[in-house]
Design a protein around this motif. Structure first.
Motif, PDB file in Angstrom:
ATOM      1  N   ARG A 126      -8.792 -50.737 -20.041  1.00 39.83           N
ATOM      2  CA  ARG A 126      -8.522 -50.943 -21.476  1.00 39.83           C
ATOM      3  C   ARG A 126      -8.619 -49.625 -22.222  1.00 39.83           C
ATOM      4  NH1 ARG A 126     -11.863 -53.072 -24.441  1.00 39.83           N
ATOM      5  NH2 ARG A 126     -10.450 -53.863 -26.045  1.00 39.83           N
ATOM      6  N   TRP A 127      -9.576 -48.809 -21.861  1.00 42.85           N
ATOM      7  CA  TRP A 127      -9.755 -47.508 -22.511  1.00 42.85           C
ATOM      8  C   TRP A 127      -8.692 -46.529 -22.039  1.00 42.85           C
ATOM      9  CZ3 TRP A 127     -13.072 -47.256 -26.450  1.00 42.85           C
ATOM     10  CH2 TRP A 127     -14.010 -48.295 -26.562  1.00 42.85           C
ATOM     11  N   GLU A 184       3.423 -49.360 -27.549  1.00 44.94           N
ATOM     12  CA  GLU A 184       2.684 -50.579 -27.864  1.00 44.94           C
ATOM     13  C   GLU A 184       3.523 -51.822 -27.564  1.00 44.94           C
ATOM     14  OE1 GLU A 184       1.732 -49.864 -31.927  1.00 44.94           O
ATOM     15  OE2 GLU A 184      -0.168 -48.842 -31.463  1.00 44.94           O
ATOM     16  N   ALA A 204      -3.910 -55.160 -21.947  1.00 40.84           N
ATOM     17  CA  ALA A 204      -4.835 -54.975 -23.062  1.00 40.84           C
ATOM     18  C   ALA A 204      -5.262 -53.520 -23.165  1.00 40.84           C
ATOM     19  CB  ALA A 204      -6.061 -55.861 -22.868  1.00 40.84           C
ATOM     20  N   TYR A 205      -5.541 -53.089 -24.389  1.00 39.83           N
ATOM     21  CA  TYR A 205      -6.049 -51.734 -24.586  1.00 39.83           C
ATOM     22  C   TYR A 205      -7.005 -51.722 -25.768  1.00 39.83           C
ATOM     23  CZ  TYR A 205      -2.220 -51.623 -28.032  1.00 39.83           C
ATOM     24  OH  TYR A 205      -1.369 -51.905 -29.072  1.00 39.83           O
ATOM     25  N   ALA A 206      -7.928 -50.782 -25.756  1.00 39.84           N
ATOM     26  CA  ALA A 206      -8.942 -50.682 -26.802  1.00 39.84           C
ATOM     27  C   ALA A 206      -8.271 -50.391 -28.140  1.00 39.84           C
ATOM     28  CB  ALA A 206      -9.959 -49.597 -26.465  1.00 39.84           C
ATOM     29  N   SER A 207      -8.732 -51.066 -29.174  1.00 36.87           N
ATOM     30  CA  SER A 207      -8.143 -50.896 -30.501  1.00 36.87           C
ATOM     31  C   SER A 207      -8.566 -49.562 -31.113  1.00 36.87           C
ATOM     32  CB  SER A 207      -8.595 -52.026 -31.415  1.00 36.87           C
ATOM     33  OG  SER A 207      -9.990 -51.915 -31.668  1.00 36.87           O
ATOM     34  N   ALA A 208      -7.848 -49.187 -32.159  1.00 36.50           N
ATOM     35  CA  ALA A 208      -8.195 -47.957 -32.872  1.00 36.50           C
ATOM     36  C   ALA A 208      -9.609 -48.042 -33.422  1.00 36.50           C
ATOM     37  CB  ALA A 208      -7.193 -47.713 -33.998  1.00 36.50           C
ATOM     38  N   GLU A 209     -10.014 -49.230 -33.880  1.00 38.49           N
ATOM     39  CA  GLU A 209     -11.359 -49.414 -34.419  1.00 38.49           C
ATOM     40  C   GLU A 209     -12.410 -49.224 -33.329  1.00 38.49           C
ATOM     41  OE1 GLU A 209      -8.799 -51.486 -34.876  1.00 38.49           O
ATOM     42  OE2 GLU A 209      -8.384 -50.902 -36.958  1.00 38.49           O
ATOM     43  N   GLU A 210     -12.176 -49.779 -32.137  1.00 41.65           N
ATOM     44  CA  GLU A 210     -13.096 -49.594 -31.020  1.00 41.65           C
ATOM     45  C   GLU A 210     -13.227 -48.120 -30.659  1.00 41.65           C
ATOM     46  OE1 GLU A 210     -13.036 -52.733 -27.642  1.00 41.65           O
ATOM     47  OE2 GLU A 210     -11.012 -52.706 -28.497  1.00 41.65           O
ATOM     48  N   GLN A 211     -12.111 -47.435 -30.614  1.00 39.17           N
ATOM     49  CA  GLN A 211     -12.141 -46.021 -30.238  1.00 39.17           C
ATOM     50  C   GLN A 211     -12.885 -45.198 -31.283  1.00 39.17           C
ATOM     51  OE1 GLN A 211      -8.316 -44.506 -28.401  1.00 39.17           O
ATOM     52  NE2 GLN A 211      -7.588 -46.444 -29.207  1.00 39.17           N
ATOM     53  N   ALA A 256      -5.396 -47.233 -23.823  1.00 42.10           N
ATOM     54  CA  ALA A 256      -5.461 -46.733 -25.200  1.00 42.10           C
ATOM     55  C   ALA A 256      -5.247 -45.214 -25.214  1.00 42.10           C
ATOM     56  CB  ALA A 256      -6.807 -47.091 -25.822  1.00 42.10           C
TER      57      ALA A 256
END
Length: 336
Positions: free
Chosen positions: A190-191, A228, A237-244, A194
């Motif tokens: 996921r990371w 995207e 799935a990939y980590a969201s901008a907020e998660e990053q 992203a």
């Protein structure tokens, strides 16, 4: 554990140097002028807390080491286009007590993109993926700079294709003693996906320079949107901008260092060094591949993959195409 850094360039040199500083056994693997410089003068690692020179065992390949140790960790840090040759060379190397590296040792893929770990899993039983947030520059043979402070980098780490184990936690603990943050993630891909979306800008930078203009940034937005759409169609799935953003926080501030082109990514560095190769097939090309598999057109990533490869093959100057010209070609590719 002893860390064998296969590809002691920018990322590999920074990881190896920091591990050595914290007291870990490190062996550097390099080729050509880089091997000669590391062997003769050591690794000079330039960071915001000052330059240091590390005199570390350095080899060109596994033959110089002979039998590997049971506590060895292989860290693959070459560009993806060089992964297959490295995996072929290191997989059959004997390990003390019997068996081979492919059968018994962990292979940690600290690289951009997602392809190398798939290649590694064809040969190695224990493969670990790393999402590499580590701004580093190959300055010249034997010299690497890493501009991050107080952390040198953030390296999400996990078993590939998924999961964690004791080895992942032990590697992470060693990294965290060495000026890195190393979250152990059961879903490390996921990371990585992203990061792949962010790395789609690498080809733009390589062809037209560091992204600073509104035109260039707007083009990247279009290229990323294409990526995207492909990942959505593929169900990846990939980590969201907020998660990053939450993961990075204020843990890694970049400090300008002498000899480092501000903001220049790994693809720009490949062109600037005149290596003749570039990793676009495994960045923009990954999106192109997934697009073809899932019926999503990817004209912008196709274009960037083609241009980046042509620049590398013809050894054109990094950043020499005006952004306006690149945007014009992108509009043509989209039929605008």
């Amino acid at each position: 554990m002893r860390y064998i850094i296969i590809g002691a360039g920018a990322v590999g040199g920074a990881i190896g140097g920091r591990l050595a500083e914290s007291g870990h056994d490190v062996v550097l693997v390099a080729r050509g002028a880089q091997y000669e410089a590391l062997r003769d003068r050591g690794l000079r690692l330039v960071t915001p807390d000052g330059p240091r020179t590390h005199r570390l065992p350095t080899v060109e390949g596994p033959g110089a080491l002979g039998e590997l140790r049971t506590d060895d960790v292989l860290v693959l840090a070459v560009k993806t286009q060089d992964s297959e040759a490295a995996l072929e060379a290191w997989g059959p190397v004997p390990v003390a007590g019997g068996g081979t590296a492919a059968e018994r040792l962990p292979m940690v893929c600290a690289q951009n993109g997602v392809e190398s770990q798939r290649l590694a899993l064809r040969r190695f039983r224990r493969v670990y993926g790393v999402c590499v947030w580590l701004p580093a520059t190959f300055v010249e043979p034997g010299v690497v700079s890493a501009a991050g402070t107080p952390l040198t980098g953030i390296l999400h780490l996990g078993r590939y294709p998924h999961g964690t184990d004791e080895t992942a936690h032990r590697i992470a603990a060693d990294l965290e003693k060495s000026r890195f943050e190393a979250p152990v993630a059961p879903d490390v891909t996921r990371w990585q996906y992203a990061k792949l979306l962010a790395n789609l800008a690498n080809a733009i930078e390589a062809v037209s320079g560091v992204l600073t203009s509104e035109e260039g940034l707007a083009l990247f937005d279009r290229v990323r949107a294409e990526g995207e759409a492909v990942l959505a169609a593929a169900g990846i799935a990939y980590a969201s901008a907020e998660e990053q953003k939450e993961a990075r926080g204020d843990k890694m501030r970049l400090v300008p260092l002498n000899g480092s082109e501000p903001g220049a990514g790994s693809s720009w560095q490949s062109l600037n060094r005149g290596t003749g190769t570039i990793e676009a097939d495994y960045l923009n090309g990954e999106i192109a591949l997934l697009g073809r598999l899932h019926g999503v057109p990817t004209p912008l990533n196709d274009l960037l993959q083609r241009l980046a490869n042509a620049f590398a093959r013809e050894r054109k100057q990094a950043g020499s195409m005006p952004v306006a010209e690149l945007v014009r070609l992108a509009d043509e590719a989209r039929g605008l």
